[in-house]
Design a protein around this motif. Structure first.
Motif, PDB file in Angstrom:
ATOM      1  N   GLY A   1      -4.138  -2.054   4.554  1.00  0.00           N
ATOM      2  CA  GLY A   1      -3.456  -1.412   3.436  1.00  0.00           C
ATOM      3  C   GLY A   1      -4.380  -1.058   2.288  1.00  0.00           C
ATOM      4  O   GLY A   1      -5.503  -1.546   2.186  1.00  0.00           O
ATOM      5  N   SER A   2      -3.869  -0.186   1.413  1.00  0.00           N
ATOM      6  CA  SER A   2      -4.680   0.327   0.307  1.00  0.00           C
ATOM      7  C   SER A   2      -4.452  -0.416  -1.000  1.00  0.00           C
ATOM      8  O   SER A   2      -5.030  -0.080  -2.022  1.00  0.00           O
ATOM      9  CB  SER A   2      -4.382   1.818   0.094  1.00  0.00           C
ATOM     10  OG  SER A   2      -3.022   2.025  -0.260  1.00  0.00           O
TER      11      SER A   2
ATOM     12  N   GLU B   1       4.553  10.574  10.622  1.00  0.00           N
ATOM     13  CA  GLU B   1       4.656  10.571   9.162  1.00  0.00           C
ATOM     14  C   GLU B   1       4.983  11.970   8.639  1.00  0.00           C
ATOM     15  O   GLU B   1       4.345  12.960   9.015  1.00  0.00           O
ATOM     16  CB  GLU B   1       3.343  10.081   8.535  1.00  0.00           C
ATOM     17  CG  GLU B   1       3.084   8.606   8.725  1.00  0.00           C
ATOM     18  CD  GLU B   1       3.900   7.740   7.779  1.00  0.00           C
ATOM     19  OE1 GLU B   1       3.681   7.809   6.561  1.00  0.00           O
ATOM     20  OE2 GLU B   1       4.770   6.998   8.266  1.00  0.00           O
ATOM     21  N   TYR B   2       5.982  12.044   7.771  1.00  0.00           N
ATOM     22  CA  TYR B   2       6.394  13.313   7.163  1.00  0.00           C
ATOM     23  C   TYR B   2       5.300  13.846   6.251  1.00  0.00           C
ATOM     24  O   TYR B   2       4.767  13.131   5.410  1.00  0.00           O
ATOM     25  CB  TYR B   2       7.683  13.096   6.367  1.00  0.00           C
ATOM     26  CG  TYR B   2       8.077  14.227   5.452  1.00  0.00           C
ATOM     27  CD1 TYR B   2       8.508  15.453   5.961  1.00  0.00           C
ATOM     28  CD2 TYR B   2       8.024  14.064   4.074  1.00  0.00           C
ATOM     29  CE1 TYR B   2       8.878  16.485   5.123  1.00  0.00           C
ATOM     30  CE2 TYR B   2       8.398  15.095   3.215  1.00  0.00           C
ATOM     31  CZ  TYR B   2       8.832  16.303   3.739  1.00  0.00           C
ATOM     32  OH  TYR B   2       9.192  17.328   2.900  1.00  0.00           O
TER      33      TYR B   2
ATOM     34  N   SER C   1       3.373   3.280  -0.015  1.00  0.00           N
ATOM     35  CA  SER C   1       3.597   1.902   0.439  1.00  0.00           C
ATOM     36  C   SER C   1       2.316   1.275   0.972  1.00  0.00           C
ATOM     37  O   SER C   1       2.339   0.503   1.927  1.00  0.00           O
ATOM     38  CB  SER C   1       4.677   1.888   1.532  1.00  0.00           C
ATOM     39  OG  SER C   1       5.865   2.479   1.083  1.00  0.00           O
ATOM     40  N   GLY C   2       1.186   1.640   0.365  1.00  0.00           N
ATOM     41  CA  GLY C   2      -0.082   1.021   0.753  1.00  0.00           C
ATOM     42  C   GLY C   2      -0.674   1.538   2.044  1.00  0.00           C
ATOM     43  O   GLY C   2      -1.512   0.865   2.658  1.00  0.00           O
TER      44      GLY C   2
ATOM     45  N   GLU D   1      -6.554   7.525   7.389  1.00  0.00           N
ATOM     46  CA  GLU D   1      -6.825   8.960   7.299  1.00  0.00           C
ATOM     47  C   GLU D   1      -6.040   9.636   6.177  1.00  0.00           C
ATOM     48  O   GLU D   1      -6.316  10.795   5.825  1.00  0.00           O
ATOM     49  CB  GLU D   1      -6.498   9.642   8.641  1.00  0.00           C
ATOM     50  CG  GLU D   1      -5.023   9.643   9.029  1.00  0.00           C
ATOM     51  CD  GLU D   1      -4.595   8.392   9.787  1.00  0.00           C
ATOM     52  OE1 GLU D   1      -3.522   8.443  10.426  1.00  0.00           O
ATOM     53  OE2 GLU D   1      -5.323   7.379   9.730  1.00  0.00           O
ATOM     54  N   LEU D   2      -5.067   8.922   5.598  1.00  0.00           N
ATOM     55  CA  LEU D   2      -4.271   9.501   4.513  1.00  0.00           C
ATOM     56  C   LEU D   2      -4.753   9.030   3.131  1.00  0.00           C
ATOM     57  O   LEU D   2      -4.045   9.157   2.137  1.00  0.00           O
ATOM     58  CB  LEU D   2      -2.791   9.125   4.690  1.00  0.00           C
ATOM     59  CG  LEU D   2      -2.103   9.667   5.947  1.00  0.00           C
ATOM     60  CD1 LEU D   2      -0.663   9.171   6.017  1.00  0.00           C
ATOM     61  CD2 LEU D   2      -2.135  11.185   5.968  1.00  0.00           C
ATOM     62  N   LYS D   3      -5.961   8.502   3.087  1.00  0.00           N
ATOM     63  CA  LYS D   3      -6.495   7.937   1.846  1.00  0.00           C
ATOM     64  C   LYS D   3      -6.454   8.925   0.682  1.00  0.00           C
ATOM     65  O   LYS D   3      -6.125   8.567  -0.453  1.00  0.00           O
ATOM     66  CB  LYS D   3      -7.937   7.468   2.079  1.00  0.00           C
ATOM     67  CG  LYS D   3      -8.551   6.749   0.881  1.00  0.00           C
ATOM     68  CD  LYS D   3      -9.960   6.271   1.203  1.00  0.00           C
ATOM     69  CE  LYS D   3     -10.586   5.577  -0.007  1.00  0.00           C
ATOM     70  NZ  LYS D   3     -11.974   5.116   0.279  1.00  0.00           N
ATOM     71  N   GLU D   4      -6.790  10.193   0.958  1.00  0.00           N
ATOM     72  CA  GLU D   4      -6.820  11.200  -0.103  1.00  0.00           C
ATOM     73  C   GLU D   4      -5.423  11.529  -0.624  1.00  0.00           C
ATOM     74  O   GLU D   4      -5.281  12.040  -1.741  1.00  0.00           O
ATOM     75  CB  GLU D   4      -7.497  12.482   0.409  1.00  0.00           C
ATOM     76  CG  GLU D   4      -8.965  12.309   0.780  1.00  0.00           C
ATOM     77  CD  GLU D   4      -9.810  11.808  -0.383  1.00  0.00           C
ATOM     78  OE1 GLU D   4      -9.643  12.346  -1.502  1.00  0.00           O
ATOM     79  OE2 GLU D   4     -10.606  10.870  -0.178  1.00  0.00           O
ATOM     80  N   GLU D   5      -4.405  11.275   0.169  1.00  0.00           N
ATOM     81  CA  GLU D   5      -3.027  11.585  -0.234  1.00  0.00           C
ATOM     82  C   GLU D   5      -2.282  10.365  -0.783  1.00  0.00           C
ATOM     83  O   GLU D   5      -1.118  10.458  -1.157  1.00  0.00           O
ATOM     84  CB  GLU D   5      -2.247  12.122   0.981  1.00  0.00           C
ATOM     85  CG  GLU D   5      -2.839  13.380   1.589  1.00  0.00           C
ATOM     86  CD  GLU D   5      -2.253  13.676   2.955  1.00  0.00           C
ATOM     87  OE1 GLU D   5      -3.017  13.664   3.945  1.00  0.00           O
ATOM     88  OE2 GLU D   5      -1.038  13.889   3.035  1.00  0.00           O
TER      89      GLU D   5
END
Length: 376
Positions: free
Chosen positions: A16-17, A59-60, A224-225, A250-254
Motif C-alpha cells: 500500500g501507499s 479497476e475503473y 484506498s492506498g 502501477e497506479l502510483k501517479e494517479e
C-alpha cells in the motif's frame, strides 16, 4: 490465550501507499497471482454461486469529469467529514477509552481508520496502533489477523472500524465472526463497529446517520492506498496466511489516497467547536439500531420483485460500488437534485443506467444489480 500465542502466522507484506505510521495492512500480497476479470464475467460467476472474494474486478478508469467531481466533492465536504471523524472518534473514546487498537476493515474502512488515528493524535497526543484487516461476507473475519494483533498488543482492546453501513451485512458478519472466535479461543471480542456514516440505522457508534457523499467511496484503490478489495482463495491463502490483496503500484501517479487524508485532517482545528455541538446533538437522539434501512430493503425487494436481496445495494457508498464494479439494472434516487448524488448521475450516464425516483427509504439512493439468471 495460549492458542493464540502458539499460532503460527505469516508476517505482514507491508503493501500500500500509506505510511506504516498511519496503518499496517495485515494482508498477503498476491499482486502477481490474480488477474482481474471483466464485470460481466464476474457478475455471471457470482450469480452462479462463485464467491465474490475469489475474483478481482478491473479497476475503473475515471473520466476527467469524474476526477474533477472528486476534487470538488472533497473540497465541499472536507469540514463535514472532519466533524464526522471527530464525532465518531470521541464516541469511541467515551465507550472504549484510549487503550485500543484501531482495526479497520479493508478496504473502505482503511482511510476512515487513518482519519480516526490522526484525530486522536491531534486532540489527545496519543498514537494509537492501527491495522487494516479483511472481513468477507460468507467467510468471516481474518482470524490470523486478529491473532496477530492480540499477540502484539495483548493489553489492548480491538476497536473495529468501517467506512459506512449499507444494509448492515458486514455488521452481521462481524458479530457472527466474534461469536465464532469466542467459541474457538475463549476470548471475547467487542463487535462494536464504528463508522463515519450509518444511513442503515444498524449500529450505535457513528459520526452521522446522514447518507452523504464520502469522497473515498468515489474511487477504488486510488483513494484506498492502492490496495484492492480483499481476496480469499484456497490455492492462494494458506493456513498461516492473512487474506490476500493486490497492490496496484502501477497506479502510483494517479494515487489520491494521502491527499484525501491530509485534506480532511487540515480541518480538525477549525471544527473542534462544531464537533462538540454535534456530539451534544447525537447524545439527544436514540442511538440504538432500529434497522430502518433493512426494512426499506425488504420493501424494495418486494416492490421491484427482486429474488436475491444481495442484488440490492443501498446508500451512496454501496450504489457507487454497484456502478463501479457490478452490472447495474437501475438506480433509485430519493431526490435527483441532491448534490451528494452528482457522481452517481455521472456514472449512470456513462454506463447508460436508468435513474428512477423512489422516496420511501432512509437512503439517498440505492443500486439495483441486474439479474443475469436468464443468461447463466
Amino acid at each position: 490465550m495460549n492458542k493464540i500465542l502458539n499460532r503460527e502466522i505469516s508476517k505482514p507484506s507491508y503493501i500500500g501507499s500509506y505510511s506504516i505510521d498511519d496503518v499496517i495492512f495485515l494482508l498477503k500480497d498476491i499482486s502477481d497471482c490474480v488477474k482481474e476479470k471483466d464485470t460481466k464475467y464476474r457478475e455471471k460467476a457470482i450469480q452462479s454461486g462463485r464467491h465474490y472474494s475469489e475474483m478481482l474486478p478491473i479497476e475503473y478508469k475515471p473520466s476527467s469529469e469524474y476526477i474533477d467531481l472528486f476534487y470538488m466533492s472533497l473540497k465541499e465536504s472536507a469540514k463535514k467529514l472532519a466533524i464526522a471523524v471527530g464525532v465518531v472518534s470521541e464516541k469511541i473514546i467515551k465507550n472504549r477509552g484510549l487503550n485500543i487498537v484501531i482495526t479497520s476493515l479493508a478496504r473502505a474502512g482503511t482511510p476512515v481508520g487513518i482519519l480516526i488515528k490522526r484525530y486522536i493524535y491531534f486532540k489527545y497526543k496519543i498514537d494509537i496502533p492501527h491495522y487494516s484487516i479483511s472481513i468477507i461476507r460468507g467467510k468471516g473475519i481474518d482470524e490470523n489477523a486478529i491473532c496477530y494483533i492480540m499477540k502484539n498488543h495483548p493489553d489492548k482492546e480491538i476497536q473495529f472500524i468501517d467506512g459506512w453501513t449499507g444494509k448492515g451485512a458486514i455488521t452481521k458478519v462481524l458479530t457472527e465472526s466474534c461469536e465464532k472466535f469466542k467459541q474457538k479461543y475463549g476470548i471475547d471480542l467487542n463487535d462494536d463497529l464504528a463508522v463515519l456514516a450509518d444511513p442503515g440505522y444498524c449500529i450505535s457508534t457513528f459520526g452521522t446517520r446522514e447518507d452523504f457523499l464520502i469522497p473515498s467511496a468515489c474511487l477504488n484503490s486510488t483513494v484506498s492506498g492502492l490496495v484492492s478489495r480483499t481476496v480469499h482463495r484456497s490455492d492462494l491463502i494458506g493456513e498461516k496466511d492473512f487474506h490476500g490483496a493486490k497492490y496496484y503500484k502501477e497506479l502510483k501517479e494517479e494515487d489520491l489516497s494521502n491527499l484525501f487524508i491530509d485534506t480532511i485532517c487540515e480541518q480538525f482545528k477549525s471544527v473542534l467547536d462544531k464537533i462538540d455541538k454535534e456530539l451534544n446533538a447525537v447524545n439527544d437522539i436514540n442511538i440504538h439500531p432500529t434497522w430502518e434501512g433493512w426494512k426499506n430493503i425488504q420493501e424494495i425487494q418486494k416492490e421491484f420483485d427482486i429474488e436475491d436481496i444481495n442484488l440490492i445495494k443501498p446508500g451512496i457508498g454501496e450504489t457507487t460500488r454497484v456502478l463501479l464494479r457490478r452490472i447495474p439494472w437501475k438506480i433509485l434516487v430519493k431526490e435527483e437534485s441532491d448534490s451528494n448524488l452528482k457522481h452517481i448521475l455521472i456514472l449512470a450516464k456513462e454506463k447508460k443506467v436508468p435513474i428512477e425516483k423512489y422516496t420511501k427509504m432512509t437512503y439517498k439512493c440505492c443500486g439495483l444489480i441486474k439479474s443475469l439468471r436468464g443468461d447463466i
